[in-house]
Design an enzyme around this catalytic site. Sequence first.
Site, PDB file in Angstrom:
ATOM      1  N   LYS A 181      18.498  19.224 -24.835  1.00  0.00           N
ATOM      2  CA  LYS A 181      19.387  20.191 -25.482  1.00  0.00           C
ATOM      3  C   LYS A 181      18.781  20.554 -26.826  1.00  0.00           C
ATOM      4  O   LYS A 181      18.664  19.727 -27.723  1.00  0.00           O
ATOM      5  CB  LYS A 181      20.789  19.607 -25.673  1.00  0.00           C
ATOM      6  CG  LYS A 181      21.769  20.592 -26.320  1.00  0.00           C
ATOM      7  CD  LYS A 181      23.147  19.970 -26.447  1.00  0.00           C
ATOM      8  CE  LYS A 181      24.132  20.934 -27.088  1.00  0.00           C
ATOM      9  NZ  LYS A 181      25.465  20.341 -27.220  1.00  0.00           N
TER      10      LYS A 181
ATOM     11  N   LYS B 215      18.957  22.903 -21.754  1.00  0.00           N
ATOM     12  CA  LYS B 215      19.838  23.875 -22.405  1.00  0.00           C
ATOM     13  C   LYS B 215      19.172  24.370 -23.681  1.00  0.00           C
ATOM     14  O   LYS B 215      18.722  23.546 -24.474  1.00  0.00           O
ATOM     15  CB  LYS B 215      21.182  23.209 -22.735  1.00  0.00           C
ATOM     16  CG  LYS B 215      22.204  24.120 -23.390  1.00  0.00           C
ATOM     17  CD  LYS B 215      23.505  23.367 -23.684  1.00  0.00           C
ATOM     18  CE  LYS B 215      24.510  24.293 -24.355  1.00  0.00           C
ATOM     19  NZ  LYS B 215      25.778  23.604 -24.674  1.00  0.00           N
TER      20      LYS B 215
END
Length: 332
Positions: A196, A255
């Site tokens: 992330k 992400k």
Amino acid sequence: MYPLHRGRRLRVNESIRSLVRETSLSPADFMFPMFIAEGENVKVEIPSMPGIFRRSIDLTVEEVKELFALGIRAVNIYVKVNDNLKDNTGKEAWNPNGLMQQAIKAIKTACPEMIVMPDVALDPYSMYGHDGIIKNGDVANDETVEALVKMAVSHAQAGADFVAPSDMMDGRVLRLREGLDAAGFHNVGIMSYSAKYASAFYGPFRDALDSAPKEADIEVPKDKKTYQMDYANRIEAIKEAVMDVEEGADMVMVKPGIAYLDIVREVKNAVNVPVTVFHVSGEYAMIKAASERGWLDHDKIMMEQLMCIKRAGASLISTYFAKEAAILLNHK
């Protein structure tokens, strides 16, 4: 070698192209992120995310039923927590009667086969908008992980199928696995946000949950770069994903999506578990804004981006386009 080999023979018409197409999409490839609010009969559109709403639990349940009928089999849920419930401990996150816990129970009661993956992070519950407990001017890793274990176990008790830690604390997957197992939830999975990145693409999401870092009367980090990853890094993403698998992650996530497809492929090649990709709020908002101005064909660019994410190696795509894309696919 030309002229013996002509690539265009395989592109002559749609029937031939469909025969040799290497990647396909179906509604079962999608997970729909959902925002849940307090109250009843509440449906508030998020201004920076046209078509996406914060819904109360009753309307969330109705939406989940529609999603399941379209062939979507997973939802990733987030809650908009009232300010009076926020503090620096995140204790509301493991309240057995909290909004998230009530939402999980309601969804699983109404649609038992829908896979529910609640978000595990403290930022919706933090008075400072950070993913963990602030101590000495920074997010305290180990204290935060202890809180996340309590949160994940409470989600499992409410009926969650997977927990989805998005916090990027070190070692949290192992502690979550140990905590879930100790509580008897051996079959509750972990979908870890392994890579992330500290991305500017998250802006509309933070509008939806009011979860951006805030000014405070104590020293707090001004952003999330001490725990989310530097977007200049590639090898770090592979390392994080491999470590999470070793610690017990059943799925890993990259992400954001489109701007990180190189990372998706690298992670897919490095791990032996399904890879989820989050096609994030900023990516959604950009398509919506451009298409509203007539600069892009909405449906074509939506489907192209989703196909490219799948082609890069995604087993599951968490996307705000899930419902729209499923409707298109079902009517082909």
